[in-house]
Write an enzyme that holds these catalytic residues in place. Structure first.
Site, PDB file in Angstrom:
ATOM      1  N   GLU A 132      34.037 -19.937  55.484  1.00  0.00           N
ATOM      2  CA  GLU A 132      34.077 -21.200  54.845  1.00  0.00           C
ATOM      3  C   GLU A 132      34.876 -21.273  53.629  1.00  0.00           C
ATOM      4  O   GLU A 132      34.499 -20.262  52.993  1.00  0.00           O
ATOM      5  CB  GLU A 132      32.481 -21.741  54.719  1.00  0.00           C
ATOM      6  CG  GLU A 132      32.590 -23.064  53.832  1.00  0.00           C
ATOM      7  CD  GLU A 132      30.972 -23.226  53.650  1.00  0.00           C
ATOM      8  OE1 GLU A 132      30.768 -24.264  52.825  1.00  0.00           O
ATOM      9  OE2 GLU A 132      30.166 -22.386  53.683  1.00  0.00           O
ATOM     10  N   PHE A 133      35.601 -22.284  53.309  1.00  0.00           N
ATOM     11  CA  PHE A 133      36.400 -22.187  51.840  1.00  0.00           C
ATOM     12  C   PHE A 133      35.366 -23.038  50.778  1.00  0.00           C
ATOM     13  O   PHE A 133      35.004 -24.120  51.315  1.00  0.00           O
ATOM     14  CB  PHE A 133      37.519 -22.522  52.089  1.00  0.00           C
ATOM     15  CG  PHE A 133      38.419 -22.520  50.565  1.00  0.00           C
ATOM     16  CD1 PHE A 133      39.317 -21.729  50.358  1.00  0.00           C
ATOM     17  CD2 PHE A 133      38.390 -23.432  49.601  1.00  0.00           C
ATOM     18  CE1 PHE A 133      40.031 -21.484  49.198  1.00  0.00           C
ATOM     19  CE2 PHE A 133      38.935 -23.907  48.478  1.00  0.00           C
ATOM     20  CZ  PHE A 133      39.663 -22.575  48.246  1.00  0.00           C
ATOM     21  N   ILE A 134      34.983 -22.320  49.954  1.00  0.00           N
ATOM     22  CA  ILE A 134      34.339 -23.241  48.754  1.00  0.00           C
ATOM     23  C   ILE A 134      35.013 -23.309  47.438  1.00  0.00           C
ATOM     24  O   ILE A 134      35.778 -22.327  46.925  1.00  0.00           O
ATOM     25  CB  ILE A 134      32.924 -22.442  48.373  1.00  0.00           C
ATOM     26  CG1 ILE A 134      32.027 -22.233  49.709  1.00  0.00           C
ATOM     27  CG2 ILE A 134      32.090 -22.895  47.192  1.00  0.00           C
ATOM     28  CD1 ILE A 134      30.687 -21.480  49.465  1.00  0.00           C
ATOM     29  N   ASP A 237      24.148  -6.575  45.454  1.00  0.00           N
ATOM     30  CA  ASP A 237      25.215  -6.379  44.433  1.00  0.00           C
ATOM     31  C   ASP A 237      25.277  -7.461  43.551  1.00  0.00           C
ATOM     32  O   ASP A 237      26.570  -7.928  43.556  1.00  0.00           O
ATOM     33  CB  ASP A 237      26.507  -5.954  45.367  1.00  0.00           C
ATOM     34  CG  ASP A 237      27.832  -5.055  44.416  1.00  0.00           C
ATOM     35  OD1 ASP A 237      26.937  -4.914  42.932  1.00  0.00           O
ATOM     36  OD2 ASP A 237      28.565  -4.982  44.895  1.00  0.00           O
TER      37      ASP A 237
END
Length: 333
Positions: A132-134, A237
């Site tokens: 998904e592109f956010i 992380d």
């Protein structure tokens, strides 16, 4: 300001230094492979987007900066945008570990993470991940909202298998061993501190930090007295470079090194995460603070200081050594 999706953030773990692209992240062979791999084709990325991605055409492919290990691109289509990372030097196992971690966090329905769609091999060598592109917002996430949503993820993401993860993954470019264990002190002592200490001895010949560190591992049990430890899903992380917000201001966490562990271990990178009082206050409203929380904070930071020492050299040795010496005095070990 970063305006893009998760993978554009550097996968290096240092607050100040970058991991060379030649020291790419790698994972051990997974013990299981629940995340589907894409079938081979001349252009498997395009093929997936135009079939399972439900796009009829790809209108533009734009490079996205910010990463130092992988090549990142935004694929714009009539069905929306996709974020794609590729690496010509690694097998799909590294991206598979990332996808499994993202999927596990996504399934908690708590804090926003990019949803992974497909992992596969490139026909000319290497691998890719489509997700998904956010679109990132102009400001960083609200600290109290971040703390609450992170706690909700820890509360929702539990494992009946114990401490560990279904696959080994990496912390920066260092292998992170996630073989399951029923005892947290054993897991953290052997698969986290012990692994890093051995790496420092083997890489630098540093027998001093190895021997003192092993004394700490063998004597750290009292730090966990009267503490209830459940295997919570951790990002693994969580530093400032892996935290952002979407265009609605909701927090987004990125580039994970997931495993199931003691929730307090999530704060091991707090020395370069910028967590403030509102973050911790909101977090502890959902996940109550355990007895003697402060006495374990440096113990969880030690893992990341050791990893920085192993990745970036002697500049981080004194911080790791100071923590070890302080605990040995405290524990009279």
């Amino acid at each position: 300001m970063m305006v893009a999706h998760m993978g554009v953030i550097s996968t290096a773990t240092s607050c100040f230094l970058s991991v060379s692209a030649s020291r790419h992240r790698r994972t051990s062979s997974p013990r299981s492979r629940p995340f589907a791999l894409a079938a081979m084709s001349n252009d498997p990325i395009r093929e997936w987007i135009l079939s399972e991605g439900k796009a009829r055409e790809i209108t533009k492919i734009r490079p996205v900066g910010g990463g130092c290990i992988n090549l990142a691109s935004r694929y714009e289509t009539d069905a929306g945008s996709f974020f794609v990372k590729t690496n010509r030097s690694i097998a799909p196992s590294m991206f598979e570990g990332e996808a499994l971690g993202l999927s596990a966090m996504y399934e908690t329905s708590s804090i926003r993470v990019p949803r992974p769609f497909k992992v596969g091999a490139l026909p000319t060598g290497g691998s890719f991940i489509i997700m998904e592109f956010i679109e990132f917002g102009a400001s960083r996430s609200n600290q109290s909202v971040l703390g609450r949503k992170l706690a909700e993820m820890h509360k929702a993401g539990k494992s009946e298998k114990g401490f560990g993860f279904d696959v080994d993954n990496t912390i920066g470019s260092t292998p992170q061993i996630n073989t399951w264990a029923s005892d947290w002190i054993e897991f953290y002592g052997e698969r986290r501190l012990g692994y890093q200490l051995k790496l420092a001895r083997d890489q630098y010949g540093d027998s001093t930090i190895y021997e003192k560190g092993q004394r700490l591992v063998k004597n750290m049990g009292p730090l966990f007295e009267n503490v209830v430890i459940e295997p919570c899903l951790l990002h693994g992380d969580l530093w400032s470079g892996n935290v952002s917000s979407d265009k609605n201001g909701e927090p987004v966490i990125l580039d994970p090194a997931c495993y199931y562990g003691h929730n307090e271990a999530e704060f091991g990178m707090s020395w370069c995460a910028g967590f403030g009082g509102s973050f911790y206050g909101a977090y502890f409203e959902v996940m109550p603070k355990q007895p003697a929380f402060e006495s374990r904070r440096d113990l969880y930071m030690l893992y990341h200081y050791l990893n920085h020492y192993n990745l970036f050299g002697s500049g981080y040795r004194s911080s790791a050594m100071s923590i070890i010496d302080d605990y040995l005095r405290m524990l009279k070990a």
